[in-house]
Every structure is written in structure tokens, then in C-alpha cells.
Write an enzyme that holds these catalytic residues in place. Structure first.
Site, mmCIF file in Angstrom:
data_model
loop_
_atom_site.group_PDB
_atom_site.id
_atom_site.type_symbol
_atom_site.label_atom_id
_atom_site.label_comp_id
_atom_site.label_asym_id
_atom_site.label_seq_id
_atom_site.Cartn_x
_atom_site.Cartn_y
_atom_site.Cartn_z
ATOM 1 N N GLN A 78 0.833 -1.202 0.000
ATOM 2 C CA GLN A 78 0.000 0.000 0.000
ATOM 3 C C GLN A 78 0.866 1.250 0.000
ATOM 4 O O GLN A 78 1.267 1.758 1.043
ATOM 5 C CB GLN A 78 -0.939 0.009 1.208
ATOM 6 C CG GLN A 78 -1.937 1.124 1.121
ATOM 7 C CD GLN A 78 -3.072 0.968 2.102
ATOM 8 O OE1 GLN A 78 -3.075 0.111 2.950
ATOM 9 N NE2 GLN A 78 -4.044 1.833 1.977
ATOM 10 N N PHE A 79 1.139 1.759 -1.203
ATOM 11 C CA PHE A 79 1.983 2.949 -1.335
ATOM 12 C C PHE A 79 1.336 4.175 -0.715
ATOM 13 O O PHE A 79 2.017 5.137 -0.359
ATOM 14 C CB PHE A 79 2.349 3.199 -2.803
ATOM 15 C CG PHE A 79 1.266 3.850 -3.611
ATOM 16 C CD1 PHE A 79 1.295 5.223 -3.829
ATOM 17 C CD2 PHE A 79 0.231 3.104 -4.150
ATOM 18 C CE1 PHE A 79 0.297 5.841 -4.576
ATOM 19 C CE2 PHE A 79 -0.765 3.703 -4.893
ATOM 20 C CZ PHE A 79 -0.731 5.079 -5.105
ATOM 21 N N THR A 80 0.016 4.161 -0.531
ATOM 22 C CA THR A 80 -0.671 5.325 0.020
ATOM 23 C C THR A 80 -0.325 5.581 1.483
ATOM 24 O O THR A 80 -0.693 6.626 2.034
ATOM 25 C CB THR A 80 -2.195 5.206 -0.136
ATOM 26 O OG1 THR A 80 -2.645 4.041 0.555
ATOM 27 C CG2 THR A 80 -2.592 5.133 -1.610
#
Length: 147
Positions: A78-80
Site C-alpha cells: 500500500q503505497f498510500t
């Protein structure tokens, strides 16, 4: 590197209407990498995750690790986790690691975790539907830069 940990009774991740990872009791990990992260950060957080005492002992106190309860892990990239909203309402992801490098560290993270317990994963860079039965709820943010 950031890992958002959720204690879970049962969880799954779906890609294109197909379940690609599923666990019973254990942890769901949302995993993100910054541009500065290295293998050292990965190894630090693997150790932190497998020894994190967030499962109840016989007295109902969070005193046991995933190793002691023989739980499983569902790991989801999850790059967010590195979203920056300090300059407005549209998140910037400039601190997130480039996808090719992040994929390598994510694979290493999961490989190292598998030395300790069963690990299921989502699919890197895919649109995933994650279903979590959060137990507690218990949600903890781990960061390799905050040692």
C-alpha cells in the site's frame, strides 16, 4: 518503511473478483516503502511484526506474539501509507518508493516473514478489495525510521 498492523479474526484480499489471499486468525499488514528504505528497514520491521505482542494471553492481556498464537499474516502492499496532505487536499506520493524498487523490498519482506509463519499476499500494483474482520479493534502503525 511503514507497516500498518491490524489484528484479525479472518481476512481476505480479492483481485478481479478472485480471492488471491486469505487467512484465519492473525494479522493483516498494509506495507509501504519510502524512497529512503533499504533491506535493513525490511529486516527491522519483520522482526518487529513477528514479535509484536498484540494477542491476548490467558488473562485477556495483549501479551502474545503471532508466533505464540500460531497465527497467519495477510500482507498487502500500500503505497498510500506515504501520502502527504500537508499542502492541500490532494495527496502527494513523492515520498513513496518507485514501484520497481518497492516491489523488490515487498517481496523480500514477505519472504522473510515466511520464515516464521504462514503468509498470504495481495498482488503488487493491482486494485485489491480487502475484507478484514478486525479483532478488538487493534490497529498499530510501525515505522522503521522511529526505532
Amino acid at each position: 518503511m511503514r507497516v500498518l498492523v491490524q489484528r484479525s479474526l479472518a481476512s481476505s484480499v480479492e483481485v478481479n473478483e478472485k480471492i488471491v489471499g486469505q487467512i484465519e486468525k492473525g494479522m493483516v499488514l498494509f506495507v509501504g516503502f519510502s524512497r529512503e528504505d533499504t533491506e535493513k528497514d525490511v529486516l527491522y520491521l519483520v522482526n518487529k511484526v513477528v514479535n509484536l505482542r498484540i494477542f491476548d494471553d490467558e488473562n485477556g492481556v495483549m501479551n502474545k506474539s503471532i508466533l505464540e498464537v500460531e497465527g497467519h499474516i495477510l500482507s498487502v502492499s500500500q503505497f498510500t501509507l506515504y501520502a502527504d496532505t500537508s499542502h492541500g487536499n490532494r495527496p502527494s506520493y513523492k515520498e513513496s518508493m518507485h514501484q520497481e524498487e518497492a516491489c523488490k523490498l515487498y517481496d523480500l519482506f514477505n519472504l522473510e516473514l515466511k520464515k516464521f509463519c504462514k503468509v498470504e499476499t495481495g498482488i503488487f500494483r493491482e486494485n485489491m478489495k480487502v475484507c478484514i474482520t478486525n479483532d478488538g479493534p487493534v490497529t498499530i502503525l510501525l515505522e522503521s525510521r522511529k526505532k
